[in-house]
Write an enzyme that holds these catalytic residues in place. Structure first.
Site, PDB file in Angstrom:
ATOM      1  N   GLU A  13       0.813  -1.201   0.000  1.00  0.00           N
ATOM      2  CA  GLU A  13       0.000   0.000   0.000  1.00  0.00           C
ATOM      3  C   GLU A  13       0.856   1.264   0.000  1.00  0.00           C
ATOM      4  OE1 GLU A  13      -2.591  -0.575   3.299  1.00  0.00           O
ATOM      5  OE2 GLU A  13      -3.788  -2.060   2.240  1.00  0.00           O
ATOM      6  N   LEU A 283      -3.879  -5.411  14.835  1.00  0.00           N
ATOM      7  CA  LEU A 283      -2.955  -5.870  15.888  1.00  0.00           C
ATOM      8  C   LEU A 283      -1.943  -6.857  15.312  1.00  0.00           C
ATOM      9  CD1 LEU A 283      -2.015  -6.095  18.834  1.00  0.00           C
ATOM     10  CD2 LEU A 283      -3.824  -7.782  19.214  1.00  0.00           C
ATOM     11  N   ALA A 284      -2.405  -7.723  14.418  1.00  0.00           N
ATOM     12  CA  ALA A 284      -1.515  -8.708  13.796  1.00  0.00           C
ATOM     13  C   ALA A 284      -0.340  -7.993  13.150  1.00  0.00           C
ATOM     14  CB  ALA A 284      -2.282  -9.517  12.762  1.00  0.00           C
ATOM     15  N   ASP A 285      -0.682  -6.936  12.464  1.00  0.00           N
ATOM     16  CA  ASP A 285       0.330  -6.140  11.780  1.00  0.00           C
ATOM     17  C   ASP A 285       1.361  -5.589  12.767  1.00  0.00           C
ATOM     18  OD1 ASP A 285       1.320  -5.029   9.467  1.00  0.00           O
ATOM     19  OD2 ASP A 285       0.237  -3.143   9.769  1.00  0.00           O
ATOM     20  N   GLN A 286       0.853  -5.128  13.915  1.00  0.00           N
ATOM     21  CA  GLN A 286       1.726  -4.535  14.930  1.00  0.00           C
ATOM     22  C   GLN A 286       2.596  -5.562  15.647  1.00  0.00           C
ATOM     23  OE1 GLN A 286       1.896  -1.088  15.635  1.00  0.00           O
ATOM     24  NE2 GLN A 286       0.785  -1.081  13.687  1.00  0.00           N
ATOM     25  N   HIS A 307      -1.305  -4.746   3.570  1.00  0.00           N
ATOM     26  CA  HIS A 307      -0.453  -3.991   4.481  1.00  0.00           C
ATOM     27  C   HIS A 307       0.447  -4.933   5.290  1.00  0.00           C
ATOM     28  CE1 HIS A 307       0.359  -0.938   7.583  1.00  0.00           C
ATOM     29  NE2 HIS A 307       0.044  -0.090   6.632  1.00  0.00           N
TER      30      HIS A 307
END
Lengths: 340, 531
Positions: A13, A283-286, A307
């Site tokens: 992105e 949250l997964a991303d973080q 992302h």
């Protein structure tokens, strides 16, 4: 000649997350970085104000040599030296998100030899950025469980556009250890909360009532901030269950229709509650970065966003670590981080 | 990277918001420091002392929302923010006293705050590079663009501005085209001359002197300059023209400057005078070299001070007019011989333009023939044209050495008029062209500008009256008299003379038209046929 790791900022992105992850990891690994095509697909390409502040903070903390770091730059070179702990103060213009700066420097500071206290001034509730509450209630407890010695104190709220919010982050040198997730057994506390400042009372009540119509919601709360915080509003759905916690956010305000805010939270709630999973997509991303730093681990979440995939690719590239996304039959996805 | 410095007036209306609600409002100077793709390193905030507390609040709020920005106060004295002169002077003083460091800093002049007058002054100072800056305009938020709204920068040095400059160039070209009566002239020297005249006429109100041989188009050009200035609202009054050669003797003073009732024997009523009539307009004095010395002295004062004394009056009149003078004389020679005042010449020849005769711009003959045909067609309401062979013959002749075009464009105009009158059905054929060529050669060989049949005119008009007539008028009057002398009666003469136009009219009162025409020259049918 310095060997630069090239990161294409237009991947996925093409947002600021790639920038923050790659800079944080460059500081930690000491590898020089060349980021190009920064925000190439956006209407205002290049570094915007809040990105610039984050990069400058990183330069200060890692005593980096940097070339091309300026407003609107679509590429720059970043060569970190050693990470210096200590006291820092960063002010973010245009009420930009204070948490974006925090995200960039949080992990590197764990690798410093001394403790740090970083005060960041700016916005504490910004669109497209984690809110103070998300950091405090969701991300930090996970990190603390992984062994991070960090605390976060909110001194003052700051809504856009006047900003003026203060947060202080303290980080002690720490080593992140892999985390073991227990099986997710559903949420037992689901609280709807509207935090508002200088907003009509009816609006706030309406927001909470709307969320309380979701069957899983156990409690409703209205929080009014003192008038000096400016005009602003966030609508939260807080979820807790076992080891898991989540926070879904909708951003309101004087110029945002109440229905829009409610809809935004409901959409996220339907998705998360429907998936019956403990880690939401945001949250997964973080969690990717700290878990990769810990070396290994796995958790179950929803199908990854573009992302997350991009973020994982950048982390994998810089740390030389494998991050796999394994889809399972129930529409969920298992994220497996493995240094082997 | 160079620092960005914004120079901005404190918005005493738009920036003036108090209380917590101020954060929900668009305040241009706050917004200026809040864009996510623009960082103002320093804001030079200009305001008058009365607004100190507002400035303090703005500074405090900028510090909070834009920690990168340093706010520097500049007190300016302003009594009346709508007084152009005062505002310009104040901002000009600021620009002079401010130390610009363009090597290290880029400047933006914020033109959103302040009165319209202040905005115009900022624009002018920036355009003149007193403020070596780009302009920045901030715009309020809307649905698509929430606070702080949007901004745009304008670099007056760059191509964007060239487009605007091009529009001016186009307008200039249109002006020049207009001055040439729309004739697509090809002579480069003439075209350049017209461009210069256009420029001077549009940018100056100083007197203009047009020189050139008789018939080179001085009068027509003066009238066109007037019309152009009027179109562009630079002038509001009338176009007043007079040939100074007709202003001889006692009447000259009073014709020019007017007289009051009883100023002299026969002054039964007051007379306005040409100068007063030209007030706020344009005065065209043709053959200015013919003006008497007394009139020259009075005129000089009228040009310099816009004041003059009507004959017999002790009260001065004022008149603002633009003067265009015409002459085919060498005025320097006239000064030497004592016939023209040196100081008047110095005053009027600031802008002297020498109009070339036909022979010096032969490329322009063809377009001018075309123009004359159109003029004739318009005046007589029927199309006039050459057949192909006739046109080729006429053009070849007109370009030849034989064609000396003694009275220049006046000759050309008369020539086309004659052929048009003699042509049948508006078509000029070989016969008319051949006749016209011999007629022209005959005239030019006479070496006198006075028409050949001198007798015809001189028998009916005094010489001094004939001398005031343009060639074209003489030619026409001569032809009219010839017809009148051979015709049986007034009606018969008028039928011949108004042969075409009479057929277009519902009622024919051609006799009356002829009677009026003759009366213009103080002539009557009885004068011509005394029997």
């Amino acid at each position: 000649m310095t060997d630069y790791i090239n990161i294409d900022g237009s991947l996925g992105e093409g947002g600021g997350q790639i920038l923050r992850s790659s800079i944080a990891l460059s500081m930690i690994t000491g590898k020089a970085l060349h980021v190009f095509n920064i925000r190439a697909k956006r209407s205002k390409p290049g570094l915007l104000r809040q990105h610039l502040t984050a990069v400058k903070a990183a330069i200060a903390i890692s005593q980096a040599e940097a070339t091309g770091v300026q407003l609107g730059a679509t590429e720059f070179w970043f060569e970190p030296k050693s990470i210096q702990g200590g006291d820092y103060f960063f002010a973010i213009g245009s009420a930009g998100s204070a948490s974006l700066v925090m995200q960039t420097i949080l992990y590197p500071l764990m690798f410093a030899s001394v403790a740090s206290a970083v005060r960041v001034e700016g916005g504490t509730y910004n669109d497209f950025a984690p809110t103070y509450d998300f950091l405090q209630e969701v991300l930090l407890p996970y990190l603390q469980r992984m062994g991070a010695k960090i605390t976060l104190v909110l001194d003052r709220y700051g809504f856009y556009p006047q900003g003026g919010g203060h947060m202080t982050l303290t980080v002690e040198p720490s080593v992140l250890k892999p985390i073991k997730f227990t099986e997710f057994n559903g949420w037992h506390d689901v609280i709807a909360e509207s935090i508002a400042c200088r907003m009509p009372k009816e609006t706030v009540g309406q927001q909470v009532k709307a969320l309380q119509r979701i069957p899983e919601v156990t409690e409703g709360k209205e929080t009014r901030l003192p008038s000096k915080c400016g005009t602003g509003n966030v609508l939260y759905l807080r979820l807790k269950g076992g080891d898991y916690s989540e926070l879904l956010v909708g951003f309101g305000g004087a110029r945002v229709a109440t229905a829009t805010v409610i809809k935004a939270v409901k959409r996220q709630a339907n998705k998360l509650l429907g998936a019956k999973v403990g880690v939401g997509e945001y949250l997964a991303d973080q969690l990717l970065l700290p878990m990769a730093l810990a070396g290994s681990g796995s958790f179950e979440t929803m199908q990854p966003t573009q992302h997350s995939l991009t973020n994982a690719a950048v982390i994998g590239q810089l740390l030389g670590i494998g991050i796999q996304f394994k889809s399972s039959e129930n529409g969920l996805c298992k994220v497996i981080i493995d240094s082997g | 990277m160079k620092k960005k410095i914004a120079i901005s007036l404190l918005g005493t209306t738009l920036d003036k918001r108090y209380g917590q609600k101020r954060w929900e409002r668009w305040r241009p100077n706050i917004a200026l420091c809040q864009y996510d793709d623009l960082i103002i390193d320093r804001l030079e905030l200009l305001f008058s002392k009365d607004f100190q507390s507002l400035a303090d609040l703005i500074k405090q709020d900028i510090k909070q929302t834009s920690p990168e920005t340093e706010v520097v106060f500049h007190h300016i004295e302003q009594q009346d923010p709508w007084d152009f002169e005062e505002v310009y002077a104040t901002l000009h003083d600021f620009s002079k006293s401010y130390t610009f460091n363009p090597e290290k800093e880029d400047y933006l002049v914020h033109i959103t705050t302040g009165t319209h007058v202040a905005q115009i002054c900022l624009f002018l100072l920036t355009e003149a590079r007193y403020l070596p800056a780009q302009l920045i305009q901030t715009s309020p938020p809307n649905k698509e663009n929430p606070l702080p709204g949007t901004y745009s920068t304008i670099d007056l040095d760059l191509s964007q501005y060239d487009l605007i400059a091009q529009r001016f160039a186009t307008e200039q070209q249109e002006g020049a085209h207009f001055l040439k009566s729309g004739i697509a002239t090809k002579n480069p020297a003439f075209n350049k001359l017209i461009d210069q005249i256009e420029h001077v006429a549009m940018h100056s109100t100083a007197p203009v002197l047009l020189t050139g041989p008789t018939g080179s188009g001085k009068t027509q050009l003066a009238r066109k300059v007037y019309e152009l200035k009027k179109q562009r609202s630079q002038i509001s009054g009338e176009f007043v023209e007079v040939n100074c050669a007709t202003l001889q003797g006692d009447g000259a003073m009073s014709a020019l400057f007017g007289h009051c009732k009883g100023a002299f024997t026969g002054a039964l009523s007051a007379r306005t005078g040409l100068l007063l009539r030209a007030n706020q307009g344009m005065l065209f004095l043709d053959e200015i070299g013919e003006l008497g010395l007394d009139e020259q002295a009075m005129l000089l004062r009228a040009i310099e001070e816009h004041r003059f004394l009507p004959v017999g009056s002790d009260k001065e009149k004022t008149s603002q007019f633009q003067l265009i003078a015409g002459t085919n004389r060498d005025l320097i020679e006239s000064v030497k011989s004592g016939h023209f005042r040196e100081d008047l010449l110095a005053r009027i020849d600031l802008w002297t333009f020498q109009l070339p005769g036909i022979k010096e711009r032969k490329q322009d003959l063809a377009p001018n023939i075309q123009y004359e045909l159109e003029q004739y067609s318009r005046q007589h309401q029927h199309q006039l044209s050459f057949n192909k062979q006739a046109y080729a013959t006429y053009l070849t002749f007109s370009l030849s050495e034989q064609a000396i075009w003694k009275a220049n464009f006046r000759d050309l105009s008369a020539s086309i008029t004659r052929m048009g009158t003699l042509s049948i059905g508006g078509r000029i054929k070989m016969a008319e062209v051949n006749d016209e060529i011999s007629r022209l050669l005959q005239r030019w060989s006479n070496h006198s500008i006075t028409p050949s049949s001198k007798s015809c005119l001189t028998t009916h008009l005094p010489q001094d009256q004939i001398d005031t007539l343009d060639y074209i008028e003489r030619v026409q009057l001569e032809a009219v008299l010839e017809v009148c002398m051979t015709a049986k009666n007034l009606s018969s003469a008028s039928r011949q003379l108004f042969n075409i136009s009479r057929t277009l009219k519902k009622t024919n009162n051609d006799a009356d038209r002829l009677r009026k025409y003759l009366a213009k020259y103080s002539l009557s049918w009885q004068n011509i046929h005394p029997s």
